[in-house]
Design a protein around this motif. Structure first.
Motif, short mmCIF file in Angstrom:
data_model
loop_
_atom_site.label_atom_id
_atom_site.label_comp_id
_atom_site.label_asym_id
_atom_site.label_seq_id
_atom_site.Cartn_x
_atom_site.Cartn_y
_atom_site.Cartn_z
N LYS A 100 -3.04 2.71 3.00
CA LYS A 100 -3.76 1.43 3.16
C LYS A 100 -4.60 1.13 1.92
O LYS A 100 -4.60 -0.02 1.44
N LYS A 101 -5.27 2.12 1.37
CA LYS A 101 -6.07 1.88 0.17
C LYS A 101 -5.19 1.49 -1.02
O LYS A 101 -5.52 0.60 -1.79
N LEU A 102 -4.05 2.15 -1.13
CA LEU A 102 -3.13 1.83 -2.22
C LEU A 102 -2.55 0.44 -2.05
O LEU A 102 -2.39 -0.31 -3.02
N SER A 103 -2.27 0.08 -0.80
CA SER A 103 -1.75 -1.26 -0.50
C SER A 103 -2.79 -2.33 -0.83
O SER A 103 -2.47 -3.35 -1.45
N ASP A 104 -4.04 -2.10 -0.42
CA ASP A 104 -5.12 -3.05 -0.72
C ASP A 104 -5.38 -3.16 -2.22
O ASP A 104 -5.66 -4.25 -2.74
N PHE A 105 -5.28 -2.02 -2.89
CA PHE A 105 -5.38 -2.02 -4.35
C PHE A 105 -4.33 -2.96 -4.95
O PHE A 105 -4.61 -3.77 -5.83
N GLY A 106 -3.10 -2.86 -4.43
CA GLY A 106 -2.01 -3.69 -4.93
C GLY A 106 -2.25 -5.17 -4.71
O GLY A 106 -1.89 -5.99 -5.55
N ILE A 107 -2.87 -5.52 -3.58
CA ILE A 107 -3.17 -6.92 -3.30
C ILE A 107 -4.17 -7.46 -4.32
O ILE A 107 -4.00 -8.56 -4.87
N CYS A 108 -5.23 -6.68 -4.58
CA CYS A 108 -6.24 -7.12 -5.56
C CYS A 108 -5.63 -7.30 -6.95
O CYS A 108 -5.86 -8.32 -7.61
N VAL A 109 -4.86 -6.32 -7.39
CA VAL A 109 -4.23 -6.41 -8.71
C VAL A 109 -3.21 -7.54 -8.74
O VAL A 109 -3.09 -8.26 -9.74
N GLY A 110 -2.48 -7.72 -7.63
CA GLY A 110 -1.49 -8.80 -7.56
C GLY A 110 -2.12 -10.17 -7.68
O GLY A 110 -1.58 -11.06 -8.35
N ARG A 111 -3.26 -10.35 -7.04
CA ARG A 111 -3.97 -11.64 -7.17
C ARG A 111 -4.39 -11.86 -8.62
O ARG A 111 -4.23 -12.96 -9.17
N ALA A 112 -4.96 -10.83 -9.23
CA ALA A 112 -5.39 -10.95 -10.62
C ALA A 112 -4.20 -11.23 -11.54
O ALA A 112 -4.29 -12.05 -12.47
N PHE A 113 -3.08 -10.58 -11.26
CA PHE A 113 -1.87 -10.77 -12.06
C PHE A 113 -1.36 -12.21 -11.94
O PHE A 113 -0.97 -12.83 -12.93
#
Length: 346
Positions: free
Chosen positions: A217-230
């Protein structure tokens, strides 16, 4: 580490496409289909998704398993499938610095005289073949069957969410800009980009490696944050970059009346006159380049560029905290941190 992983991915791509041909006889069925798919597969790309898939796996497992790299290709093939359809919808002539696949087929059809179909029709079919190849690649990995099924469901979820994201983005293009809010935009970003580009590759790899649910879950949420920034960065490049830099047409988002964070902020922080101009330009069936350039000027004057950069910084700060507490092996946390920051040019 990232350099070694990427080089191995490139080698595996060549091996995989020839293996698929051997198994399913694509070149025998249609040399044009096989040649076109192979050429699109092997175009130079960042390979973000398979790299993240591998980091997600190795970051918890610490070692390879049989056909791990072949399975990682599934996310890249899913990406190619989505790019082909996206280019058709956006009517983009370029992809990765070369003609988009539907334009490749259009050029072929011009030599054949009149046809009742066009390059987009052929490209849709080619994309469907790529999607099937993605599933084949994923199933290659030798891992626990239950984890494999769970990770496959994550891959399917990403495909569904991305399709849904494309759908709601198209419908959002019909709405007046004043009806769109920030949450609407982030929903599109999450569905279209963050999920399948960052969150899914990382979490699918972690699932296959046997990571516990809180860590996934933490890795998934990390990906969402980075994906938004990307995606915010990608919007900026689409608005202010050059075709040589992006490998695709610029100002595409404006041409398609896409509601990005840039245009949302600019509209809500501009004069009534500029607001009226934006709404009028977006209501046109075809927006001229002079209108597009004027909107870009409004965006610059509104402070939208500074706002989106601050938003990116906020997202990255949150992402870094999630990554550090994810439970991944330290060397992979370090590699992933450096990699995503390099992608975002931080």
């Amino acid at each position: 580490m990232i350099y070694r992983i990427k080089n191995r991915i490139e080698k595996e791509l060549h091996v995989f496409i020839d293996k698929i041909d051997g198994l399913y006889g694509l070149s025998g069925a249609s040399p044009l289909l096989f040649r076109s798919i192979r050429g699109f597969f092997l175009r130079k790309g960042k390979r973000i998704r398979p790299i993240l898939f591998l980091i997600g796996y190795l970051g918890f497992k610490g070692r390879q398993t049989k056909n791990l790299y072949t399975s990682a290709l599934s996310i890249e093939l899913l990406h190619d499938f989505l790019l082909i359809h996206d280019d058709i919808i956006d009517k983009s002539p370029l992809r990765r610095g070369r003609p988009s696949l539907h334009e490749v087929f259009n050029a072929y059809l011009k030599k054949k005289g009149k046809a009742k179909f066009n390059g987009a029709d052929l490209a849709i079919v080619a994309g469907d073949v790529m999607y099937a190849a993605a599933i084949h690649a994923f199933l290659s990995i030798k891992e626990d069957a239950r984890r494999k099924e769970k990770a496959l469901r994550k891959l399917i979820e990403a495909a569904i969410r991305t399709g849904a994201g494309e759908f709601i983005e198209l419908l959002a293009g019909l709405k007046d800009i004043k009806e769109i809010n920030k949450n609407d935009i982030y929903k599109i970003y999450d569905y279209k980009t963050a999920c399948y580009t960052f969150s899914t590759p990382l979490s699918a790899g972690a699932i296959l490696a046997g990571a516990k649910e809180p860590r996934i879950k933490k890795l998934s949420d990390f990906g969402i944050c980075v994906g938004r920034a990307f995606q915010i960065n990608d919007d900026i490049l689409d608005m202010f970059g050059e075709e040589k830099q992006t490998g695709k047409s610029t100002l595409t988002d404006l041409k398609e009346s896409k509601k990005t964070l840039l245009i949302w902020y600019a509209y809500n922080n501009s004069s009534q006159k500029d607001k009226a101009f934006i709404r009028k330009a977006f209501s046109k069936k075809k927006t001229g380049r002079s209108d597009l350039l004027k909107i870009r000027g409004i965006i610059e004057e509104s402070g939208a560029l500074d706002y989106t950069r601050k938003e990116t910084s906020r997202l990255i700060k949150t992402a870094e905290g999630l990554l550090l507490s994810s439970g991944m092996l330290p060397e992979y946390i370090q590699a992933l941190s450096g990699y995503y920051k390099n992608l975002l040019c931080l």
